[in-house]
Design an enzyme around this catalytic site. Structure first.
Site, PDB file in Angstrom:
ATOM      1  N   ASP A  81       0.821  -1.208   0.000  1.00 47.90           N
ATOM      2  CA  ASP A  81       0.000   0.000   0.000  1.00 47.90           C
ATOM      3  C   ASP A  81       0.857   1.260   0.000  1.00 47.90           C
ATOM      4  OD1 ASP A  81      -2.331  -1.403  -0.107  1.00 47.90           O
ATOM      5  OD2 ASP A  81      -2.940  -1.033   1.964  1.00 47.90           O
ATOM      6  N   GLY A  82       2.024   1.213   0.647  1.00 46.54           N
ATOM      7  CA  GLY A  82       2.932   2.357   0.603  1.00 46.54           C
ATOM      8  C   GLY A  82       3.391   2.658  -0.809  1.00 46.54           C
ATOM      9  N   GLU A 156      -3.925  10.175   4.639  1.00 44.54           N
ATOM     10  CA  GLU A 156      -4.154  11.106   5.736  1.00 44.54           C
ATOM     11  C   GLU A 156      -3.117  12.216   5.795  1.00 44.54           C
ATOM     12  OE1 GLU A 156      -1.297   8.335   6.548  1.00 44.54           O
ATOM     13  OE2 GLU A 156      -3.271   7.562   7.140  1.00 44.54           O
ATOM     14  N   ALA A 197      -6.034   2.816   7.693  1.00 45.61           N
ATOM     15  CA  ALA A 197      -4.596   3.008   7.887  1.00 45.61           C
ATOM     16  C   ALA A 197      -4.348   3.535   9.304  1.00 45.61           C
ATOM     17  CB  ALA A 197      -4.048   3.942   6.818  1.00 45.61           C
TER      18      ALA A 197
END
Length: 297
Positions: A81-82, A156, A197
């Site tokens: 996901d990063g 975020e 997350a």
């Protein structure tokens, strides 16, 4: 969620070359794309890394530049996901569908496993795919963050204390109206995508990624009655950090910057979105069940 039947003729591949199994996964992805007569462009870091490996048909791949990126039909993100977050930043406002292949852990954004590469490529090229439109947060440049193209976050925006000793105070306003002052180690402002997350780790609600909301969640609040709050995403959030330290940390999807104390930060929904490509029949709720193992106990 929207269905797409567009023919995929050109793709770009981004990835984290340090991931275990990256070379084998990249080789399989490239070979399956090329045998389907798809033109493959590789991000320069991926190209340099793979150039020293024995990859079948590697010579048929091309180095990606921005002009090429503007004309590709799909982008593949090879990592976790990063990696997907970095890929989304690279794609920027072009709104090209991104399909994530997971070489990491949970993989909420990259939900194609390395064992599914061949079947996923065949499925997408033959039967099309669906897309989920994910909102981003846009901030006003602050401190050392002056590149407006990097002032966005898919997961975020976080303001947090710089050291481990003193808390910070975050004065929060929503559309010009004072909300409260958070006394905490930090404050998370999350998109629905980011609700699985960092926000999830501090007890905020999981939100359907296509919901039109923003989540605000304090990190280790010093008063127990300050809880996460969900507000409509058409609001402008203004934060001002105060405290004993001279600086605080501003983080956008893990990209961290030092900012002088008392810096004002304005956060609002970005004018563009990220298009997350999914195999047909693959839904967000299915991903939640699989990744969080709901119903397994």
């Amino acid at each position: 969620m929207q269905e797409s039947y567009s023919h995929i003729k050109k793709v770009a591949i981004y990835g984290s070359t340090h991931k275990v199994g990256f070379t084998d996964a990249a080789s399989e992805l490239i070979s399956n794309l090329l045998k389907n007569n798809v033109t493959v462009f590789l991000d320069d870091k991926v190209y340099v890394f793979l150039s020293g490996k024995e990859i079948k048909c590697f010579d048929e791949c091309k180095i990606l530049d921005f002009k090429d990126l503007q004309n590709v039909d799909m982008v593949f993100s090879l990592g976790g996901d990063g990696t997907f977050l970095k890929t989304a930043l690279a794609v920027g406002a072009l709104e090209i569908p991104i399909l994530g292949i997971n070489l990491g852990h949970l993989g909420f954004l990259s939900d194609v496993t390395k064992d599914e590469i061949e079947s996923a490529v065949t499925e997408v090229l033959t039967n099309g795919y669906t897309t989920e439109n994910r909102s981003l947060l846009q901030i006003q440049p602050a401190g050392t963050l002056t590149d407006s193209s990097k002032c966005v976050a898919l997961n975020e925006v976080v303001v947090s204390k710089q050291d481990s000793s003193a808390m910070i105070k975050v004065n929060a306003n929503v559309n010009g109206e004072y909300l409260c002052t958070y006394r905490a180690d930090g404050l998370i402002v999350s998109t629905p995508t980011g609700s699985t997350a960092y926000a999830m780790s501090v007890g905020a609600s999981i939100v359907d990624p296509e919901s039109k909301v923003v989540v605000m969640a304090p990190v280790s609040p010093h008063t127990l009655n300050q809880r996460p709050i969900i507000i409509p995403d058409d609001r402008t959030i203004e934060l001002q950090v105060t405290g004993r330290c001279k600086e605080f940390m501003l983080s956008l999807d893990g990209r961290s910057y030092r900012c002088p104390i008392d810096t004002k930060i304005s956060i609002k929904k970005s004018v563009y979105k990220v298009m997350v490509a999914k195999r047909k029949g693959r839904t967000y709720f299915q991903t939640l069940r699989d990744k969080l193992m709901w119903g397994m106990y």
